[in-house]
Design a protein around this motif. Structure first.
Motif, PDB file in Angstrom:
ATOM      1  N   LEU A  21      57.290  27.519  41.659  1.00  0.00           N
ATOM      2  CA  LEU A  21      56.139  26.769  41.147  1.00  0.00           C
ATOM      3  C   LEU A  21      55.584  26.941  39.945  1.00  0.00           C
ATOM      4  O   LEU A  21      55.280  25.453  39.646  1.00  0.00           O
ATOM      5  CB  LEU A  21      54.916  27.235  42.364  1.00  0.00           C
ATOM      6  N   PRO A  22      56.198  28.157  39.074  1.00  0.00           N
ATOM      7  CA  PRO A  22      55.545  27.824  37.723  1.00  0.00           C
ATOM      8  C   PRO A  22      56.774  27.129  36.922  1.00  0.00           C
ATOM      9  O   PRO A  22      56.920  25.896  36.068  1.00  0.00           O
ATOM     10  CB  PRO A  22      55.872  28.955  37.516  1.00  0.00           C
ATOM     11  N   GLU A  23      57.896  27.356  37.112  1.00  0.00           N
ATOM     12  CA  GLU A  23      59.266  26.908  36.868  1.00  0.00           C
ATOM     13  C   GLU A  23      59.279  25.114  37.277  1.00  0.00           C
ATOM     14  O   GLU A  23      59.689  24.573  36.279  1.00  0.00           O
ATOM     15  CB  GLU A  23      60.530  27.295  36.996  1.00  0.00           C
ATOM     16  N   LEU A  24      59.439  25.031  38.486  1.00  0.00           N
ATOM     17  CA  LEU A  24      59.869  23.895  38.749  1.00  0.00           C
ATOM     18  C   LEU A  24      58.578  22.582  39.443  1.00  0.00           C
ATOM     19  O   LEU A  24      59.001  21.258  39.367  1.00  0.00           O
ATOM     20  CB  LEU A  24      60.490  24.315  39.766  1.00  0.00           C
ATOM     21  N   GLY A  25      57.795  23.368  39.441  1.00  0.00           N
ATOM     22  CA  GLY A  25      56.069  22.319  40.420  1.00  0.00           C
ATOM     23  C   GLY A  25      56.311  21.348  41.259  1.00  0.00           C
ATOM     24  O   GLY A  25      56.836  21.972  42.281  1.00  0.00           O
ATOM     25  N   ILE A  26      56.050  20.492  41.338  1.00  0.00           N
ATOM     26  CA  ILE A  26      56.391  19.682  42.017  1.00  0.00           C
ATOM     27  C   ILE A  26      57.492  20.070  42.627  1.00  0.00           C
ATOM     28  O   ILE A  26      58.057  19.438  43.939  1.00  0.00           O
ATOM     29  CB  ILE A  26      55.835  18.365  42.525  1.00  0.00           C
ATOM     30  N   LYS A  27      59.041  19.940  41.629  1.00  0.00           N
ATOM     31  CA  LYS A  27      60.409  20.171  42.778  1.00  0.00           C
ATOM     32  C   LYS A  27      60.390  20.582  43.657  1.00  0.00           C
ATOM     33  O   LYS A  27      61.605  21.179  44.041  1.00  0.00           O
ATOM     34  CB  LYS A  27      61.616  19.955  41.687  1.00  0.00           C
ATOM     35  N   THR A  28      59.668  22.282  43.470  1.00  0.00           N
ATOM     36  CA  THR A  28      60.023  22.737  43.904  1.00  0.00           C
ATOM     37  C   THR A  28      59.824  22.317  45.921  1.00  0.00           C
ATOM     38  O   THR A  28      60.732  23.679  46.814  1.00  0.00           O
ATOM     39  CB  THR A  28      58.930  23.601  43.922  1.00  0.00           C
ATOM     40  N   TYR A  29      58.829  21.933  46.409  1.00  0.00           N
ATOM     41  CA  TYR A  29      58.883  20.955  47.219  1.00  0.00           C
ATOM     42  C   TYR A  29      59.666  19.896  47.706  1.00  0.00           C
ATOM     43  O   TYR A  29      59.446  19.414  48.906  1.00  0.00           O
ATOM     44  CB  TYR A  29      56.925  20.642  47.329  1.00  0.00           C
ATOM     45  N   PHE A  30      60.029  19.998  47.055  1.00  0.00           N
ATOM     46  CA  PHE A  30      61.450  18.431  47.234  1.00  0.00           C
ATOM     47  C   PHE A  30      62.029  18.691  48.263  1.00  0.00           C
ATOM     48  O   PHE A  30      62.783  19.445  48.365  1.00  0.00           O
ATOM     49  CB  PHE A  30      61.765  18.333  46.010  1.00  0.00           C
ATOM     50  N   CYS A  31      62.289  18.156  48.774  1.00  0.00           N
ATOM     51  CA  CYS A  31      63.212  17.613  50.128  1.00  0.00           C
ATOM     52  C   CYS A  31      63.801  16.209  50.474  1.00  0.00           C
ATOM     53  O   CYS A  31      62.406  15.413  50.078  1.00  0.00           O
ATOM     54  CB  CYS A  31      62.589  18.809  51.113  1.00  0.00           C
ATOM     55  N   SER A  32      64.985  15.690  51.196  1.00  0.00           N
ATOM     56  CA  SER A  32      64.862  14.234  51.569  1.00  0.00           C
ATOM     57  C   SER A  32      65.388  14.254  52.096  1.00  0.00           C
ATOM     58  O   SER A  32      66.832  14.694  52.835  1.00  0.00           O
ATOM     59  CB  SER A  32      65.625  13.931  50.190  1.00  0.00           C
ATOM     60  N   ASN A  33      64.789  13.378  53.740  1.00  0.00           N
ATOM     61  CA  ASN A  33      65.755  12.568  54.425  1.00  0.00           C
ATOM     62  C   ASN A  33      66.447  11.837  54.760  1.00  0.00           C
ATOM     63  O   ASN A  33      67.047  11.693  55.617  1.00  0.00           O
ATOM     64  CB  ASN A  33      64.384  12.635  55.625  1.00  0.00           C
ATOM     65  N   VAL A  34      67.055  11.660  53.726  1.00  0.00           N
ATOM     66  CA  VAL A  34      67.810  11.235  53.059  1.00  0.00           C
ATOM     67  C   VAL A  34      69.088  11.832  53.941  1.00  0.00           C
ATOM     68  O   VAL A  34      70.039  11.112  54.881  1.00  0.00           O
ATOM     69  CB  VAL A  34      68.545  10.117  51.608  1.00  0.00           C
ATOM     70  N   CYS A  35      69.111  12.840  53.584  1.00  0.00           N
ATOM     71  CA  CYS A  35      69.978  13.840  54.030  1.00  0.00           C
ATOM     72  C   CYS A  35      69.600  15.668  54.619  1.00  0.00           C
ATOM     73  O   CYS A  35      69.740  16.037  53.045  1.00  0.00           O
ATOM     74  CB  CYS A  35      71.430  13.691  53.974  1.00  0.00           C
ATOM     75  N   VAL A  88      51.374  18.266  39.677  1.00  0.00           N
ATOM     76  CA  VAL A  88      52.180  17.464  39.085  1.00  0.00           C
ATOM     77  C   VAL A  88      52.875  16.917  38.553  1.00  0.00           C
ATOM     78  O   VAL A  88      53.809  17.183  39.295  1.00  0.00           O
ATOM     79  CB  VAL A  88      51.791  18.175  37.055  1.00  0.00           C
ATOM     80  N   SER A  89      52.426  15.765  39.664  1.00  0.00           N
ATOM     81  CA  SER A  89      53.925  15.092  39.803  1.00  0.00           C
ATOM     82  C   SER A  89      54.487  13.627  38.107  1.00  0.00           C
ATOM     83  O   SER A  89      55.288  13.744  38.524  1.00  0.00           O
ATOM     84  CB  SER A  89      53.622  13.730  41.103  1.00  0.00           C
ATOM     85  N   GLU A  90      53.880  14.019  37.567  1.00  0.00           N
ATOM     86  CA  GLU A  90      53.761  12.733  36.696  1.00  0.00           C
ATOM     87  C   GLU A  90      54.747  12.969  35.308  1.00  0.00           C
ATOM     88  O   GLU A  90      55.446  12.760  35.351  1.00  0.00           O
ATOM     89  CB  GLU A  90      53.018  12.088  35.999  1.00  0.00           C
ATOM     90  N   SER A  91      54.803  14.393  36.017  1.00  0.00           N
ATOM     91  CA  SER A  91      55.505  14.702  34.587  1.00  0.00           C
ATOM     92  C   SER A  91      57.075  14.894  34.746  1.00  0.00           C
ATOM     93  O   SER A  91      58.114  14.606  33.751  1.00  0.00           O
ATOM     94  CB  SER A  91      55.228  16.252  34.152  1.00  0.00           C
ATOM     95  N   GLU A  92      57.326  15.179  35.897  1.00  0.00           N
ATOM     96  CA  GLU A  92      58.882  14.573  36.496  1.00  0.00           C
ATOM     97  C   GLU A  92      59.556  13.419  36.341  1.00  0.00           C
ATOM     98  O   GLU A  92      60.649  12.791  35.704  1.00  0.00           O
ATOM     99  CB  GLU A  92      59.276  15.100  38.060  1.00  0.00           C
TER     100      GLU A  92
END
Length: 307
Positions: free
Chosen positions: A150-164, A242-246
């Motif tokens: 979480l400290p490094e990736l922020g919101i991307k830690t939770y990223f997952c996509s049901n595209v596949c 924070v999402s905006e930074s990404e």
């Protein structure tokens, strides 16, 4: 180990046949393919006069009305139709890049890993800006993300996509599954729940699907409005990171790549699209302060609000 694939479908085109063909010859076999189809008439129009169930005998189709569709709820219903040890969520516009998709996607789905998602490659006809976006969000290196990131990736830690994405049923049942009612982001909401419970989310760069969009500016605005709504409705996930930074990083990287490739003429259109994206996102985040007619004009899913 039994693996089922679950695909929400709406107004399917011939691309659905290519997707199902791509799932046929996988090195790790798919047992059942469950189609959660919205509006029966569109599906029947596609398969009329074709030997659909002879060509795809492991496909099971369940119909629902457009008013019944929900990003989280429909997928929950699909999961209930499966008893596989692992189930794979896909969208109808994703195409397996090769026969190793399922093998690569499920390779590390064990131990403390709750879910894994695939790398998305751009289609041949996608815009350069979309191509850059795909590489930014889906790099060539795999990794497993946990709360420690979480400290490094922020919101991307939770990223997952049901595209596949593939899910372990035992952990899915333990965590209560996809949220029952959401306009968007059911995959990230589930992934955040898993990470907070001590599990990991695997990004499998070797599992590849072809999937990209050439959205209109209005389409971008509406898509990001729904994204903002989902974040506003789930502060337990999105308020703490924070999402905006990404988004800013993606804008700067896209401009850098366009400059490097000498595609200066694409920059104005890209920046206008960014304005549409951010405006939609901000309006969605504050949807509770908007008149209902604005909400219905800005959303891409009017049925969600009617419910």
């Amino acid at each position: 180990m039994n693996i089922d694939v679950i695909i929400p479908v709406y107004k399917p085109t011939e691309a659905l046949f290519h997707l199902l063909e791509g799932l046929k010859g996988q090195t790790v076999p798919v047992r059942n393919i469950i189609l959660m189809n919205t509006e029966q008439k569109y599906f029947e129009q596609l398969i009329y006069g074709k030997r659909f169930f002879e060509l795809f005998p492991n496909v099971k189709v369940y119909h629902l009305s457009k008013k019944e569709f929900d990003h989280g709820g429909t997928r929950r219903r699909g999961v209930r139709r499966s008893d596989g040890d692992i189930f794979v969520m896909m969208t109808q516009d994703a195409l397996p890049a090769d026969e190793r998709l399922i093998e690569e996607l499920t390779a590390h789905l064990k131990g403390q890993v709750a879910a894994a998602y695939a790398r998305q490659l751009p289609a041949l006809d996608c815009r350069e800006t979309e191509r850059i976006s795909r590489l930014f969000n889906y790099p060539p290196k795999s990794r497993i993300k946990t709360a420690a990131d979480l400290p490094e990736l922020g919101i991307k830690t939770y990223f997952c996509s049901n595209v596949c994405a593939a899910y372990r049923r035992d952990i899915y049942e333990e965590l209560g599954g996809f949220v029952k009612h959401t306009i968007f982001n059911e995959d990230m909401i589930y992934a955040a729940c898993a990470v907070k419970a001590g599990y990991g989310i695997a990004y499998e760069a070797g599992a590849r699907v072809i999937h990209s969009h050439n959205d209109t500016k209005l389409g971008v605005l509406k898509r990001n409005f729904d994204l903002g709504v989902s974040q506003a409705q789930h502060p337990e996930v999105f308020a703490e990171v924070v999402s905006e930074s990404e988004g800013k990083k993606l804008v700067l990287e896209t401009l850098r790549q366009l400059k490097k490739k000498g595609l200066f003429w694409q920059m104005p259109g890209f920046l206008v699209q960014c304005v549409c994206k951010y405006a939609g996102y901000l309006l969605g985040k504050h949807y509770e302060n908007l008149p209902r007619r604005w909400v219905l004009a800005l959303t891409s899913n009017k049925e969600y609000w009617e419910r």
